[in-house]
Design a protein around this motif. Structure first.
Motif, PDB file in Angstrom:
ATOM      1  N   PRO B 318     -70.765 -67.469  59.155  1.00 28.70           N
ATOM      2  CA  PRO B 318     -71.586 -66.275  59.415  1.00 28.70           C
ATOM      3  C   PRO B 318     -71.072 -65.573  60.668  1.00 28.70           C
ATOM      4  CG  PRO B 318     -72.922 -68.292  59.370  1.00 28.70           C
ATOM      5  CD  PRO B 318     -71.495 -68.720  59.352  1.00 28.70           C
ATOM      6  N   HIS B 319     -70.576 -64.367  60.486  1.00 31.18           N
ATOM      7  CA  HIS B 319     -69.968 -63.640  61.592  1.00 31.18           C
ATOM      8  C   HIS B 319     -71.008 -62.830  62.367  1.00 31.18           C
ATOM      9  CE1 HIS B 319     -66.320 -64.637  59.477  1.00 31.18           C
ATOM     10  NE2 HIS B 319     -65.558 -63.922  60.271  1.00 31.18           N
ATOM     11  N   ARG B 484     -61.780 -42.930  84.662  1.00 36.20           N
ATOM     12  CA  ARG B 484     -61.366 -44.335  84.781  1.00 36.20           C
ATOM     13  C   ARG B 484     -60.661 -44.787  83.489  1.00 36.20           C
ATOM     14  NH1 ARG B 484     -61.514 -46.440  89.766  1.00 36.20           N
ATOM     15  NH2 ARG B 484     -62.170 -48.512  89.015  1.00 36.20           N
ATOM     16  N   GLN B 485     -59.902 -45.840  83.593  1.00 37.35           N
ATOM     17  CA  GLN B 485     -59.254 -46.437  82.422  1.00 37.35           C
ATOM     18  C   GLN B 485     -60.274 -47.375  81.747  1.00 37.35           C
ATOM     19  OE1 GLN B 485     -56.056 -45.676  81.481  1.00 37.35           O
ATOM     20  NE2 GLN B 485     -56.070 -44.186  83.162  1.00 37.35           N
ATOM     21  N   VAL B 486     -60.683 -47.019  80.548  1.00 39.74           N
ATOM     22  CA  VAL B 486     -61.783 -47.737  79.909  1.00 39.74           C
ATOM     23  C   VAL B 486     -61.352 -48.236  78.522  1.00 39.74           C
ATOM     24  CG1 VAL B 486     -64.130 -47.509  78.968  1.00 39.74           C
ATOM     25  CG2 VAL B 486     -63.527 -46.413  81.144  1.00 39.74           C
ATOM     26  N   THR B 487     -61.827 -49.407  78.191  1.00 34.74           N
ATOM     27  CA  THR B 487     -61.562 -49.935  76.842  1.00 34.74           C
ATOM     28  C   THR B 487     -62.818 -50.613  76.304  1.00 34.74           C
ATOM     29  OG1 THR B 487     -60.055 -51.252  75.480  1.00 34.74           O
ATOM     30  CG2 THR B 487     -60.762 -52.231  77.531  1.00 34.74           C
ATOM     31  N   THR B 488     -62.791 -50.891  74.997  1.00 37.57           N
ATOM     32  CA  THR B 488     -63.916 -51.589  74.371  1.00 37.57           C
ATOM     33  C   THR B 488     -63.425 -52.903  73.784  1.00 37.57           C
ATOM     34  OG1 THR B 488     -64.954 -49.484  73.842  1.00 37.57           O
ATOM     35  CG2 THR B 488     -65.748 -51.417  72.648  1.00 37.57           C
ATOM     36  N   LEU B 489     -64.180 -53.939  74.111  1.00 43.93           N
ATOM     37  CA  LEU B 489     -63.870 -55.264  73.569  1.00 43.93           C
ATOM     38  C   LEU B 489     -64.854 -55.563  72.435  1.00 43.93           C
ATOM     39  CD1 LEU B 489     -63.620 -57.128  76.992  1.00 43.93           C
ATOM     40  CD2 LEU B 489     -61.710 -56.272  75.638  1.00 43.93           C
ATOM     41  N   GLY B 490     -64.360 -56.133  71.362  1.00 42.68           N
ATOM     42  CA  GLY B 490     -65.241 -56.562  70.271  1.00 42.68           C
ATOM     43  C   GLY B 490     -65.030 -58.048  70.027  1.00 42.68           C
ATOM     44  N   LEU B 491     -66.084 -58.825  70.079  1.00 41.90           N
ATOM     45  CA  LEU B 491     -65.949 -60.265  69.893  1.00 41.90           C
ATOM     46  C   LEU B 491     -66.719 -60.688  68.643  1.00 41.90           C
ATOM     47  CD1 LEU B 491     -64.963 -63.021  71.219  1.00 41.90           C
ATOM     48  CD2 LEU B 491     -67.348 -63.251  71.957  1.00 41.90           C
ATOM     49  N   SER B 492     -65.987 -61.235  67.655  1.00 42.95           N
ATOM     50  CA  SER B 492     -66.653 -61.844  66.492  1.00 42.95           C
ATOM     51  C   SER B 492     -66.694 -63.344  66.714  1.00 42.95           C
ATOM     52  CB  SER B 492     -65.886 -61.560  65.197  1.00 42.95           C
ATOM     53  OG  SER B 492     -65.983 -60.207  64.855  1.00 42.95           O
ATOM     54  N   PHE B 493     -67.846 -63.936  66.407  1.00 47.82           N
ATOM     55  CA  PHE B 493     -67.906 -65.395  66.546  1.00 47.82           C
ATOM     56  C   PHE B 493     -68.709 -65.996  65.403  1.00 47.82           C
ATOM     57  CE2 PHE B 493     -70.896 -63.385  69.508  1.00 47.82           C
ATOM     58  CZ  PHE B 493     -72.123 -63.927  69.143  1.00 47.82           C
ATOM     59  N   ASP B 494     -68.503 -67.282  65.254  1.00 49.19           N
ATOM     60  CA  ASP B 494     -69.135 -68.054  64.171  1.00 49.19           C
ATOM     61  C   ASP B 494     -70.524 -68.456  64.637  1.00 49.19           C
ATOM     62  OD1 ASP B 494     -69.987 -69.903  62.311  1.00 49.19           O
ATOM     63  OD2 ASP B 494     -68.055 -70.942  62.174  1.00 49.19           O
ATOM     64  N   HIS B 495     -71.528 -67.859  64.011  1.00 43.02           N
ATOM     65  CA  HIS B 495     -72.891 -68.073  64.484  1.00 43.02           C
ATOM     66  C   HIS B 495     -73.408 -69.479  64.201  1.00 43.02           C
ATOM     67  CE1 HIS B 495     -76.507 -66.864  66.313  1.00 43.02           C
ATOM     68  NE2 HIS B 495     -76.655 -65.663  65.778  1.00 43.02           N
ATOM     69  N   ARG B 496     -72.664 -70.235  63.409  1.00 41.76           N
ATOM     70  CA  ARG B 496     -73.087 -71.619  63.200  1.00 41.76           C
ATOM     71  C   ARG B 496     -72.928 -72.413  64.489  1.00 41.76           C
ATOM     72  NH1 ARG B 496     -69.301 -73.129  58.191  1.00 41.76           N
ATOM     73  NH2 ARG B 496     -67.853 -72.139  59.632  1.00 41.76           N
ATOM     74  N   ILE B 497     -71.917 -71.998  65.284  1.00 42.66           N
ATOM     75  CA  ILE B 497     -71.606 -72.757  66.494  1.00 42.66           C
ATOM     76  C   ILE B 497     -72.079 -72.003  67.728  1.00 42.66           C
ATOM     77  CG2 ILE B 497     -69.739 -73.706  67.886  1.00 42.66           C
ATOM     78  CD1 ILE B 497     -68.094 -73.985  65.343  1.00 42.66           C
ATOM     79  N   ILE B 498     -71.819 -70.714  67.712  1.00 42.28           N
ATOM     80  CA  ILE B 498     -72.018 -69.923  68.922  1.00 42.28           C
ATOM     81  C   ILE B 498     -73.251 -69.054  68.758  1.00 42.28           C
ATOM     82  CG2 ILE B 498     -70.976 -68.204  70.428  1.00 42.28           C
ATOM     83  CD1 ILE B 498     -68.241 -69.179  69.364  1.00 42.28           C
TER      84      ILE B 498
END
Lengths: 379, 525
Positions: B318-319, B484-498
């Motif tokens: 599950p993402h 400013r120098q700006v970026t976007t981070l996207g984090l997918s994680f396994d909801h079973r663990i995290i």
């Protein structure tokens, strides 16, 4: 070959072999090889007649099978014509506890094991996969892949050793059948290596019928096949494969050596395939008619018949009765083959896993439902 | 059982289709025994004698010596019970019937088998068209077996609602009429087959347009079987195409997948665009609107593996994806400083290096992120090492090679490893060992000018970071709006663990590092 003559174990000239019954039906008392082993048989009249009956019956059943194939009732058939003595002689030398690993041509060995001759016909008719319980019959399933059964046999023989079932006169032994063509296969050579190194209780019984389909023997080997055994560290011996007595004597000795813990033996049964390789083959395209005629004179059945007649062990009415009995068996076989039921399509799911599997069960269920979706489904 | 039995030429080898009669060893009127040799036949494999299948009296010989006969056609008829008296005239030719005229075997095959079909009593017990039975005329030889049938179909119709052709508007044909194709049973009575017909006869008079599903639309009648492989038949069924209406373009006129697609598309087009009868264009020249303008790419190699991995991952783990937009101006300055250092003089470094370092540092602070869900053993495997995966677009497709034990590398070593990894991947020489065992990954979508994404986890990994493009952006910095120098981070994680908390803390740490890497290194590393 004269009576009591000695032939060299590993040095006999090409064509020399252990023979106890000449093509003319003359009995040779015994043959002693250079390693000191003396080969002979001491059969009762009844036993002689039994061997004759075996030879005639397996040939007659084979003839019927060839006819059934020609009539479109078998997909293919591998005839044993000409090799009856090698098969019956070696097969009758087996004890009940011994295990045999056949190719697809060992109909004669199968018969001597007391197995209903119809057993392999499902395979050739294409109505089953040719499976049976090898342990029940002490006879492995017919093996189509050339030579692979020699490895199975070697493994089985090594298992016998591990089970401690060797080392006495009642020990177990294994016989692995293959042809001259198979000696060029890696499997056969691997099984020689393993059997030799592990001193496995196995007899390698090579029916050298001179042709690997159309490939003649001289394209398979530069030395007589039985001499190959020396390179692997066990004895090899050549026997007249058209002589049921010699085939019996040599095989019995080799099996006894194996069951006593003396390791493997390679037997080269020198014979000739009188018919085609299989019903899909035309041997006239690669064999001279004269060659076939020469081998006809060495026919295994006629020499035994001559011997029985000369010795007054068998008389006319006996031979007639044997022929009639074989005809009856052949007709019975024919009728039962024609009555073999076609397999239901759903049986394809059988025997995939020993205790079933949810996935296969689901596939079977879906297939049954699919079939049932046709009108008038009978199955 | 009939007294007269016809013997059909069997397949004498494996997969033979015909044989030549070399010589007859018996003649009409002869009394023969079971297994008596009756004829010599030569096939492509061998010349053989055929033994009689039954004893009796020969009543007919169908083909002269020299004829080539297709497998499955009768060659001889035998009266198996001649002692029962003279034959009734209706049950077959009289014994004195002369041998069939030696016309070419193929035409004999047709006429003879038609005759035998008509007087079916002359064949043993085997129904015409079945194996062992007489061969219907006009069949096409196939490699194995007796060839397809061209007369009435023996296939049973599907029952119930299983077939799309059985709709409420379709009158169900009476069982007795069950023959020919489905379309044929609906539109026309099954025609008695007296001669081979062309594969497709002209369509019946046009009928008012209905939906494709309606069987009355496709009224073209094929007299004879449709040649099509089972998967094609299934496709046709799925698409509602009656195979009998399809002109096959495959070998021996067989219907191919493309043919089915063409008809399906053609019918659709016709239905939606023109009210005209759909039969003609559907059968012959359907407008080719796809086919030539579609490219079919076999799914294999990296594409296949990627697809399998993505499906496996997307539908097992599950993402959850979170986003964080960060000001990376200081990171860019740090990068400039590093580039000026002699130890980095000979290596190429990019913002990805700092992102990688940020992930490694953050993973050390939150080890659960660097873990695997082991469903088989009912465990979560937390790893003390990070095999850092870097998604790379290559000519062969997406691959995710990883840097083994990346947490132990110095920054310079990490930079070298990244460069080597990308270079190897671009050249297509990434070894399999580099692609297995990844524990945590980064996908640099920024190189494509993309802001961010919701990456799918590589199988076995629990987190993957998408690193977007770095853009000059108006940003509130120290209370004022600055570029400013700006970026976007996207984090997918396994909801079973995290859980959301852990994922958020990890992503926040990555962001904090990139906002001020030097301070983060001093505080955490």
């Amino acid at each position: 070959m004269a009576k009591g003559e000695s032939v060299a174990g590993a040095d006999i000239p090409a064509g020399g072999f252990v023979q106890l019954l000449t093509p003319d039906g003359e009995r040779v008392d015994s043959v002693t090889t250079t390693d000191g082993t003396t080969y002979s048989v001491d059969f009762t009249d009844e036993e002689y007649r039994g061997l004759y009956r075996d030879l005639v019956t397996v040939r007659r059943l084979d003839t019927e099978a060839v006819a059934l194939q020609r009539q479109g009732e078998l997909g293919i058939w591998a005839s044993l014509l000409g090799q009856e003595a090698a098969q019956v002689g070696s097969g009758r030398a087996l004890r009940p506890q011994d295990m045999a690993f056949p190719t697809y041509r060992e109909h004669g060995v199968l018969y001597t094991r007391g197995i209903d001759p119809i057993m392999p016909f499902g395979l050739f008719r294409g109505v089953d996969q040719g499976g049976w319980d090898p342990n029940e019959f002490k006879f492995n399933t017919y093996t189509i892949v050339i030579g692979s059964q020699t490895l199975h046999a070697t493994g089985y023989a090594m298992g016998i050793t591990m089970d401690g079932k060797i080392g006495s006169g009642d020990g177990e032994a294994v016989i692995a059948y293959f042809g001259d063509g198979a000696t060029s296969q890696g499997e056969v050579n691997e099984s020689f290596v393993w059997s030799g190194v592990f001193n496995a209780p196995i007899v390698f019984f090579c029916q050298n019928n001179q042709y690997a389909i159309s490939e003649p023997l001289e394209r398979q080997t530069r030395v007589p096949l039985y001499q190959r055994a020396g390179g692997y560290g066990f004895p090899g011996i050549r026997v007249d494969g058209n002589d049921v007595l010699a085939s019996f004597a040599v095989t019995r000795q080799a099996l006894d050596n194996a069951r006593n813990g003396q390791g493997p033996t390679l037997i080269e049964a020198y014979t000739y395939r009188m018919g085609a390789h299989t019903s899909s083959d035309d041997p006239t395209r690669y064999r001279m008619a004269g060659e076939v005629e020469a081998w006809k004179a060495k026919d295994p059945i006629s020499r035994l018949k001559t011997f029985l007649t000369k010795q007054k062990i068998g008389k006319k009415d006996f031979f007639a009765e044997v022929d009639a009995d074989a005809d009856k068996k052949a007709l019975d076989l024919r009728e039962r083959v024609l009555a073999m039921p076609d397999p239901q399509p759903v049986t394809i799911f059988d025997n995939v896993y020993p205790n079933g599997s949810p996935e296969v069960d689901a596939q079977r269920k879906a297939f049954v439902e699919y079939q049932a979706s046709f009108e008038g489904s009978g199955h | 059982m009939s007294r007269i039995k016809e013997f059909n030429l069997p397949d004498l080898g494996e997969g033979l289709t015909e044989g030549e009669i070399l010589a007859w060893l018996v003649k009409v009127g002869d009394t023969i025994e079971l297994n008596q040799p009756i004829v010599e036949v030569e096939t492509a494999k061998a010349a053989v004698e055929i033994p009689a299948k039954w004893g009796g009296v020969v009543t007919r010989i169908f083909h002269e010596a020299g004829s080539v006969v297709e497998v499955g056609n009768p060659i001889i008829a035998i009266d198996t019970d001649p002692s029962a008296g003279p034959l009734p005239t209706s049950s077959g030719p009289a014994p004195e019937t002369p041998v069939a005229s030696p016309t070419p075997a193929t035409s004999i095959a047709s006429s003879a088998s038609s005759a035998s079909s008509a007087s079916s009593a002359s064949e043993g017990e085997v129904e015409a068209g079945l194996i062992g039975g007489p061969a219907p005329g006009g069949r096409t030889a196939v490699l194995v077996g007796y060839g397809p049938r061209t007369t009435t179909a023996k296939r049973r119709p599907r029952s119930g609602t299983a077939t799309p052709f059985t709709t409420a508007t379709t009158p169900t044909p009476p069982p007795a009429a069950a023959g020919g194709s489905q379309a044929a049973t609906v539109a026309v009575p099954p025609a008695p087959v007296v001669q081979p017909a062309p594969p497709v006869v002209p369509p019946a008079p046009a009928v008012p347009n209905r939906t494709v599903q309606d069987p009355t639309v496709q009224v073209a009648v094929r007299v004879g079987p449709v040649l099509a492989k089972p998967p094609v038949r299934k496709l046709a069924r799925d698409l509602g195409v009656d195979l009998a209406t399809v002109a096959g373009t495959g070998p021996m006129g067989s219907v191919t997948r493309e043919d089915v697609h063409r008809i399906a598309e053609g019918a659709k087009q016709t239905v939606t665009e023109t009210p005209a009868p759909v039969t003609a264009p559907a059968i012959t020249a359907a407008p080719v609107l796809d086919g030539a303008r579609e490219q079919r790419i076999p799914v294999k190699g990296v594409r296949k593996l990627t697809a399998e991995n993505m499906v496996a991952s997307a539908f097992t783990a599950p993402h959850v994806t979170e986003f964080l937009t960060v000001d990376v101006t200081r990171s860019m300055k740090t990068l400039d400083k590093l580039k000026a250092r002699p130890e980095f003089a000979e290596t190429r470094i990019s913002p990805l290096l700092l992102v990688a370092k940020a992930v490694l540092v953050a993973a050390k602070r939150h080890p659960m992120v660097n873990s695997t869900w082991s469903g088989g053993t009912g465990e979560i495997v937390v790893k003390d090492y990070v095999n850092l995966g870097i998604a790379a677009a290559t000519e062969r497709g997406l691959i995710v090679p990883n840097i083994k034990d990346a947490g132990r590398l110095t920054l310079r070593e990490l930079a070298d490893a990244l460069n080597a990894l990308v270079k190897t991947a671009k050249s297509g020489r990434t070894p399999p060992s580099d692609m297995s065992g990844g524990t945590l990954s980064i996908t640099n979508v920024g190189v494509f000018g993309i802001d961010t994404g919701t990456p799918i986890l590589p199988p076995g990994e629990s987190a993957i970071l998408a690193f977007g493009a770095i853009r000059p952006t108006p940003w509130v910095h120290k209370g004022k709006i600055k570029i400013r120098q700006v970026t976007t981070l996207g984090l997918s994680f396994d909801h079973r663990i995290i859980d959301g908390e852990l994922g958020s803390r990890f992503l926040r740490d990555v962001g904090t590092f990139l906002e001020d890497p030097e301070a983060a290194m001093l505080r955490w590393a």
